[in-house]
Motif scaffolding. Structure first.
Motif, short mmCIF file in Angstrom:
data_model
loop_
_atom_site.label_atom_id
_atom_site.label_comp_id
_atom_site.label_asym_id
_atom_site.label_seq_id
_atom_site.Cartn_x
_atom_site.Cartn_y
_atom_site.Cartn_z
N PHE A 95 0.86 -0.91 0.49
CA PHE A 95 0.06 -0.40 -0.54
C PHE A 95 0.85 1.62 0.21
O PHE A 95 0.49 1.58 -0.92
N PRO A 96 1.90 1.55 0.82
CA PRO A 96 2.06 2.33 1.05
C PRO A 96 3.37 3.06 -0.28
O PRO A 96 3.80 3.77 -0.53
N ALA A 97 3.60 1.25 -0.35
CA ALA A 97 4.80 1.33 -1.93
C ALA A 97 3.63 2.41 -2.74
O ALA A 97 4.34 2.69 -3.91
N ILE A 98 2.93 1.29 -3.12
CA ILE A 98 2.10 2.02 -4.83
C ILE A 98 2.05 3.51 -4.24
O ILE A 98 1.82 4.18 -4.97
N ALA A 99 1.42 3.77 -3.31
CA ALA A 99 1.14 5.28 -2.85
C ALA A 99 2.25 6.24 -3.43
O ALA A 99 2.01 7.27 -3.85
N PHE A 135 10.87 13.10 -2.25
CA PHE A 135 11.08 13.52 -1.16
C PHE A 135 9.52 13.73 -0.66
O PHE A 135 8.48 13.72 -0.11
N LYS A 136 8.57 14.65 -1.96
CA LYS A 136 7.64 14.60 -2.09
C LYS A 136 6.96 14.05 -1.99
O LYS A 136 5.80 13.89 -1.87
N ALA A 137 7.04 12.48 -3.24
CA ALA A 137 6.73 11.14 -3.23
C ALA A 137 6.28 10.88 -1.66
O ALA A 137 5.13 9.96 -1.47
N ARG A 138 7.69 10.38 -1.03
CA ARG A 138 7.85 10.16 -0.09
C ARG A 138 6.38 11.13 1.11
O ARG A 138 5.86 10.01 2.10
N ALA A 148 -1.18 7.11 3.98
CA ALA A 148 -0.87 5.84 4.55
C ALA A 148 -1.32 5.81 6.29
O ALA A 148 -1.99 5.38 6.69
N GLN A 149 -0.70 7.34 6.28
CA GLN A 149 -1.81 7.93 8.29
C GLN A 149 -3.10 7.52 7.71
O GLN A 149 -3.56 7.05 8.91
N LYS A 150 -3.58 8.70 6.65
CA LYS A 150 -4.88 8.31 7.06
C LYS A 150 -5.38 7.39 6.24
O LYS A 150 -6.37 7.27 7.36
N TYR A 151 -5.07 6.24 6.29
CA TYR A 151 -6.22 4.96 5.99
C TYR A 151 -5.59 4.15 7.05
O TYR A 151 -5.71 2.88 7.44
N GLY A 152 -4.93 4.69 7.67
CA GLY A 152 -4.10 3.60 9.42
C GLY A 152 -2.88 2.34 8.74
O GLY A 152 -3.14 1.72 9.51
N VAL A 153 -2.26 2.89 7.73
CA VAL A 153 -1.59 1.62 7.32
C VAL A 153 0.22 2.20 7.97
O VAL A 153 0.48 3.30 7.73
N HIS A 177 6.52 2.53 8.36
CA HIS A 177 7.60 2.30 8.26
C HIS A 177 8.53 2.60 6.95
O HIS A 177 9.95 2.77 6.58
N THR A 178 7.58 1.83 5.45
CA THR A 178 8.16 2.04 4.31
C THR A 178 8.40 3.04 3.17
O THR A 178 8.91 3.76 2.39
N VAL A 179 7.55 4.44 4.13
CA VAL A 179 7.84 6.04 3.22
C VAL A 179 8.09 6.41 5.08
O VAL A 179 7.50 7.91 4.57
N SER A 180 8.66 6.48 6.01
CA SER A 180 8.57 7.51 6.90
C SER A 180 9.86 8.55 6.51
O SER A 180 10.55 8.72 5.82
#
Length: 155
Positions: A44-48, A70-73, A80-85, A88-91
Motif C-alpha cells: 500500500f505505501p509503496a504503490i501510494a 521526497f515529495k512522493a514519500r 498511509a497515515q490517513k488510512y491507518g497503514v 515504516h516504508t515511507v517514513s
C-alpha cells in the motif's frame, strides 16, 4: 482496490528485480511496477508513493523520480497515515538538504505539490470507498426490510 482506482498510469507486476523497493514508478515508460506476493502493509505505501510520482509526472516529459522522491514519500506517508497503514516504508527520517535553503514561497510550492498529490489520490480512493460503504449499508437494510414485510404479510 481503492488506491489504484483510476490510476493515471498502468500498474503491473514487476518482471524485473526492483531491489529494495516494493513498487516503483517508471517515468520513461509511464508505468508503476510492484513486487507480487507482498503483504498489504508493504504494498500500500509503496504503490501510494509510486502513484504520487505518477501524479507529479503528468504532462512533464522530463520528470525525474530522484528529484521528486521526497515529495512522493511525504505524499505516501500522509495517505498511509490517513488510512491507518504502517508507515515504516515511507517514513520521513530527514529533510533533504535542498529544502533547508528554500525561501518561504518555494516551501509553499513544495507543500502545495504534496497537498495536490494527496488530494488527487484520496479523491479517487473516496469514490471506491463510498461506493463500497453504500453497497454494504444497503445489504442489511434490504434484508431487514424484506423480513419485516414478510412478517406483516404473514409469509
Amino acid at each position: 482496490e481503492a488506491l489504484v482506482h483510476d490510476s493515471p498510469v498502468p500498474i503491473r507486476k514487476a518482471e524485473q528485480n526492483l531491489g529494495d523497493e516494493f513498487a516503483v514508478y517508471d517515468a520513461q515508460n509511464k508505468v508503476i511496477y510492484f513486487k507480487p506476493g507482498l503483504e498489504f502493509a508493504q504494498v500500500f505505501p509503496a504503490i501510494a508513493k509510486a502513484l504520487a510520482h505518477a501524479e507529479m509526472a503528468k504532462g512533464d516529459v522530463s520528470y525525474r523520480v530522484n528529484d521528486n522522491e521526497f515529495k512522493a514519500r511525504c505524499s505516501a506517508n500522509i495517505i498511509a497515515q490517513k488510512y491507518g497503514v504502517d508507515l515504516h516504508t515511507v517514513s520521513i527520517h530527514a529533510i533533504p538538504p535542498k529544502y533547508v535553503s528554500l525561501e518561504a514561497e518555494d516551501v509553499k510550492k513544495e507543500l502545495g505539490a504534496i497537498h495536490d498529490n494527496v488530494k488527487a489520490i484520496t479523491a479517487r480512493m473516496a469514490e471506491v470507498l463510498e461506493n463500497t460503504r453504500d453497497k454494504e449499508q444497503a445489504k442489511p437494510q434490504t434484508q431487514t426490510q424484506n423480513r419485516g414485510y414478510r412478517n406483516r404479510e404473514g409469509r
